[in-house]
Design an enzyme around this catalytic site. Structure first.
Site, PDB file in Angstrom:
ATOM      1  N   GLU A   1       0.811  -1.204   0.000  1.00  0.00           N
ATOM      2  CA  GLU A   1       0.000   0.000   0.000  1.00  0.00           C
ATOM      3  C   GLU A   1       0.860   1.277   0.000  1.00  0.00           C
ATOM      4  O   GLU A   1       0.563   2.221  -0.710  1.00  0.00           O
ATOM      5  CB  GLU A   1      -0.907  -0.031   1.247  1.00  0.00           C
ATOM      6  N   ASP A   2       1.916   1.283   0.769  1.00  0.00           N
ATOM      7  CA  ASP A   2       2.624   2.538   1.041  1.00  0.00           C
ATOM      8  C   ASP A   2       4.019   2.644   0.434  1.00  0.00           C
ATOM      9  O   ASP A   2       4.693   3.649   0.636  1.00  0.00           O
ATOM     10  CB  ASP A   2       2.755   2.753   2.557  1.00  0.00           C
TER      11      ASP A   2
END
Ligand code: MN
Length: 438
Positions: free
Chosen positions: A76-77
């Site tokens: 996600e990051d």
């Protein structure tokens, strides 16, 4: 922040066969992937997945779960891809990380936009592997522990409310009471700061007046049992500010009227001793009517077992007592995670959680995301009842079940032929709603 060797030590303490190389690779991979990202606290971002992994080592989870925790925010990051994770860490871990990532995406959308399809897929994945949920709960717990670093008050409250409404009940549902308690305390502090401050202040006052009342009463309990030849470990605690507040709100009473702010746990060796201890306690101190519950003979749906009672201690103070055998205690403390403990060998990959099936069923039939969320909440809170056959076999039924449902639960052929019913010795109409213990 937990260092690499400390994390490895923690895992090896309960699982000497854990794949050290795998954990080391994940540690380095995640550290590089998160690079110079920082948290609201100013700490390196990387400290977060490591702390999440640390929380899961307290639950003695297997190396795959620990690695999933270390990697849980990389897709996600960071620039890391699912293909990379699969190549480096294998199919299983890639699938687990993917599950956690999907849930985080749902969380990031506003409540009404959460796509039914995503949630459904996630829950389907989850119903195969509860470890995804365990990582997510540990993730949320660490975010709650560091919530005060977030400057935006609206954001803090949104996160706290979501924790209270969704994650704490989920933790409760799978029997992770310690995590549930900590989540509730932290969320309560954020959502009702005045009530939190007032309750903690009053608790402190109580301490200052009575010294260490909790230890004194606990010791008294233990000695009373020992005098009667029963070996028990007694632990006392004050209730959490949130559960005190909830009780005050439910019963519309003030702190002063609320007498049972202390709770005790009596841990004995086996099931027979649970009932011996109960007898000894009730004969010494009168019990408070309506507060007695026996989850040893009839466990809660999440597997929780314990006998609960409240007694009037020395003619003035109501105290709550939970009595359980050591094995039941371990199960209660760690909930489902207890099933994953390495002392029992390899984790059971097919661990089955019935309410997740219910949820998946609802998800398959819901029309809109709103309807689905409504049902999801209901499914989380929905309760089951337990009824008994004349021979004492336990039958689990949804709330609202009738004798006909009961008959079908025993056997289809019995359901087909049912013409009348007797509940607790009395003839009743077939449409009668059964109650717990009937
Ligand atoms: Mn995270």
């Amino acid at each position: 922040m937990l260092r690499q060797y400390e994390l490895i030590e923690k895992v090896r303490a309960y699982d000497p066969d854990a794949d050290e190389g795998l954990i080391n690779r994940a540690y380095v991979f995640s550290m590089k992937a998160h690079g110079s990202q920082v948290r609201a606290s100013g700490d390196p971002y990387f400290s977060h997945p490591i702390e999440v992994a640390g929380i899961l080592t307290d639950l003695k989870l297997d190396d795959q779960t620990i690695v999933t925790a270390i990697l849980h925010d990389t897709i996600e990051d960071t620039l890391a891809t699912p293909e990379e994770i699969e190549k480096l860490f294998g199919k299983d871990i890639a699938r687990l990380v993917d599950g956690v990532t999907k849930l985080s995406k749902i969380e990031a959308q506003s409540e009404n936009e959460r796509a039914a399809e995503n949630l459904r897929k996630f829950l389907l994945a989850l119903s195969d592997d509860i470890r995804v949920l365990l990582v997510k709960l540990a993730d949320r717990l660490h975010n709650m522990r560091t919530l005060h670093h977030i400057a935006d008050g609206d954001k803090r409250r949104r996160i706290a409310k979501e924790t209270m409404d969704i994650y704490a009940p989920l933790a409760e549902r799978i029997g992770m009471y310690e995590i549930m308690n900590e989540m509730q305390t932290l969320a309560f502090k954020e959502l009702e700061p005045d009530a939190y401050a007032s309750i903690t202040r009053r608790l402190k006052l109580l301490h200052d007046q009575g010294g260490d009342i909790v230890s004194r009463i606990g010791l008294g309990l233990q000695l009373h049992l020992a005098d009667n030849g029963l070996q028990a470990e007694v632990m006392g605690r004050e209730k959490h500010p949130y559960s005190i507040w909830k009780k005050m709100a439910e019963r519309h009473i003030s702190f002063e009227q609320l007498s049972d702010v202390m709770a005790f746990r009596v841990i004995v060796n086996d099931e027979a001793d649970v009932y011996r201890a109960l007898g000894l306690i009730h004969r010494r101190w009168p019990m408070v009517p309506g507060r007695f519950k026996d989850f040893v003979s009839t466990p809660k749906r999440n597997g929780y077992r314990s006998v609960h009672t409240s007694v009037i201690h020395d003619a003035k103070m109501r105290i709550e007592i939970q009595i359980r055998a050591r094995g039941m205690h371990e199960q209660a403390e760690r909930g489902l995670a207890a099933h994953w403990a390495y002392k029992e060998g390899k984790p059971a990959a097919d661990l089955h959680v019935p309410w997740i099936d219910d949820l998946v069923e609802i998800l398959d039939h819901a029309e809109s995301p709103e309807e689905l969320l409504e049902h999801t909440r209901m499914a989380m809170y929905q309760d089951r009842i337990f009824a008994f056959t004349p021979k004492g076999e336990l039958i689990q039924l949804p709330k609202g079940a009738t004798p006909v449902d009961f008959a079908y639960a025993v056997h289809t052929a019995l359901g087909d032929k049912t013409v009348g019913a007797k509940v607790n010795g009395r003839v009743v109409p077939l449409r009668t709603i059964l109650e717990n213990g009937d």
